[in-house]
Design a protein around this motif. Structure first.
Motif: not given
Ligand code: ADP
Ligand code: MG
Length: 525
Positions: A22, A50, A54
């Motif tokens: 990340y 997305g 989380t």
């Molecule tokens: P949401 O709950 O908002 O739908 P998620 O928490 O499931 O989103 O995250 C979506 C995707 O983005 C996951 O695969 C996660 O691992 C990735 N992700 C989260 N934060 C980052 C970040 N700072 N940089 C890159 N990828 C990230």
């Protein structure tokens, strides 16, 4: 944007993030992480699917948890078991060296297994409401001492009818825990729950333009119902590596479109409510591995699908409302990659599309379907490039040998042509495609509206203009042809504005005859 270093996270957390790759925090992470780490308030966070919600709560909660606790310290509630598993995995992947146990608890998983883990002591439980209640009733899970409660995807929990369960679970917790609610959309009911069941909270909103939608190119095609399938094939064929979700309205449509695609040789599959959980998991696995590259689904079945890097989301049928539009297209263009959201509309649906566009505050531009000739040329070009690459890399010896054998008896052109035909059959034949009829949509017209109030209700032209302006933010000069009669009235608005007003009344006065309707429609009754 920001950096993770600036958010107040520990060295260990920063190391974990580096390992996970990340690079920078997402907007919701920038807003949420310091707040959870710093103060005592509850949190309501809104950001689309997305956007990394989380980790937005997972990272700071990990930081704040105590390694030597004897009780469950945090509970995360999710609407589906897939999400419970995914969220538990994501939080686990964020804990680094911290000695914490994080487990998913959901219906369908063996009770023994869950009892075993619960007995050993757990710090974070990520679960679906039903199974959590089971454990609470059996006294196999105690939540009195939790410090954090997270309601993840609250809008989905509401849609799926879990709100009573959530309230029931909250009763088994304590009043001093911190509650965090995350949701992609914020319907009124969710805000009401926040007001009633949460303490003083901070509202963190990331607006649509901030991440997902800005990375999603949104276009629409006008196409008649009967030509939708052909349009879909053309879109898929234009792409070098199409990887997408196709949304249909009903299970029947999902099956029909998926079967059609399979018949035409695509790696497609269907997902809807009648598909068993084990089958669903198999299909999703194949989709994740890209053995299946086109997944046709209903909105309900697509809930909780966590697949990244989709090149396309296609609304084969228009979604029910602007919220589901945003939800659907939020699945493309994740984590910095651009995706395309395509919506098919029939001429009759033009009004609804305008309404979605306005409410979702997003731009959806009209595009023209690729012509058969262009698709075939693109395909030919692609084949040529790929062949040239193989030539450059030198084909394997046994093929060179075969090639020499073939060339002793035939002309090179003929052999090559035969080989191409052998490989591509009718794929490069224009007859492989069918004609698509042009459909034009009239957007210039005006709409005469019927208002179920008149002089006897004290209505005046001024009051009517004021009323319409307030409801939908429509400008004075668009409101024309006002006619106030004894018991009812008429007014004329441009097409799009009329549509907004009609939608507004359709949505807000369930069960009763809407206050404003289309004039013609009303007269027919
Ligand atoms: P949401 O709950 O908002 O739908 P998620 O928490 O499931 O989103 O995250 C979506 C995707 O983005 C996951 O695969 C996660 O691992 C990735 N992700 C989260 N934060 C980052 C970040 N700072 N940089 C890159 N990828 C990230
Ligand atoms: Mg989430």
């Amino acid at each position: 944007m920001g950096s993770f270093e600036a958010l107040g996270l520990s060295e260990e957390a920063l190391k974990v993030l580096k390992r996970k790759g990340y690079e920078e925090p997402t907007p919701i992470q920038v807003k949420t992480i310091p707040l959870i780490l710093a103060n005592e308030k509850d949190i309501v966070g809104q950001a689309q699917t997305g956007t990394g919600k989380t980790a937005a709560f997972g990272l700071p909660i990990i930081e704040l948890l105590n390694e030597n606790s004897k009780n469950v310290q945090a509970l995360v509630l999710t609407p589906t078991r897939e999400l419970a598993v995914q969220v538990a995995e994501e939080i686990n992947s964020l804990k680094g060296k911290k000695k914490l146990s994080i487990i998913p608890i959901y219906g369908g998983q063996s009770m023994e297994k869950q009892l075993g883990s619960l007995k050993k002591g757990v710090d974070v439980v990520v679960g679906t409401p039903g199974r959590i209640i089971d454990h609470l009733s059996r006294r196999t899970l105690k939540l009195e001492a939790i410090s954090y409660l997270v309601l993840d995807e609250a809008d989905e929990m509401l849609n799926m009818g879990f709100i009573e369960d959530v309230k029931r679970i909250m009763k088994d917790t304590n009043p001093y825990k911190r509650t965090m609610l995350f949701s992609a959309t914020m319907p009124k009911e969710i805000m009401r729950i926040a007001e009633k069941y949460m303490g003083e909270y901070e509202l963190l909103e990331i607006h649509k333009g901030d991440l997902t939608v800005s990375l999603t190119d949104q276009i629409y095609f006008e196409v008649s119902q009967g030509d939708k399938f052909e349009a879909l094939c053309r879109i898929v064929d234009m792409e070098e590596a199409f990887y997408g979700l196709i949304f249909c309205r009903t299970k029947i449509d999902v099956d029909a479109v998926a079967n059609h695609l399979i018949d035409r040789g695509y790696d497609a599959d269907a997902l809807h409510g009648d598909i068993s959980q084990s089958q669903r998991e198999k299909i999703l696995n194949k989709f994740k591995k890209r053995q299946v590259t086109i997944l046709v689904a209903t909105d309900v079945a697509a809930r909780g699908i966590d697949v990244h890097d989709l090149t396309h989301v296609i609304n084969y049928a228009l979604p029910q409302d602007p919220e589901s539009y945003v939800h659907r297209i939020g699945r493309t263009g994740r984590a910095g990659k651009e995706g395309t959201a395509i919506t098919f509309i029939t001429p009759e649906e033009y009004r609804k599309l305008q309404y979605i566009k306005k409410s979702a505050k997003t731009d959806i531009r009209k595009a023209i379907l690729p012509k058969v000739r262009d698709i075939i040329n693109t395909k030919k070009q692609r084949i040529k490039t790929e062949l040239e690459d193989i030539v450059k890399a030198q084909p394997q010896g046994q093929y060179l040998e075969m090639s020499r054998e073939l060339l002793t008896d035939h002309e090179a052109e003929e052999v090559l042509a035969a080989l191409l035909q052998y490989a591509f059959h009718e794929e490069l034949d224009e007859k492989h495609y069918t004609e698509i009829e042009d459909v034009a949509v009239d957007t210039k017209g005006k709409t005469r509206l019927f208002v179920a109030r008149g002089k006897k209700d004290g209505l005046t032209p001024g009051k009517l203009v004021e009323f319409i302006k307030n409801k939908c933010n429509i400008k004075d000069d668009k409101i024309k042809g006002i006619q106030i009669l004894e018991k009812f009235s008429f007014v004329t608005l441009p097409f799009q504005e009329a549509e907004m007003l009609l939608e507004h009344f359709k949505r807000n006065k369930k069960g009763r005859w809407p206050l404003i309707t289309m004039a013609k429609e009303r007269r027919k009754k």
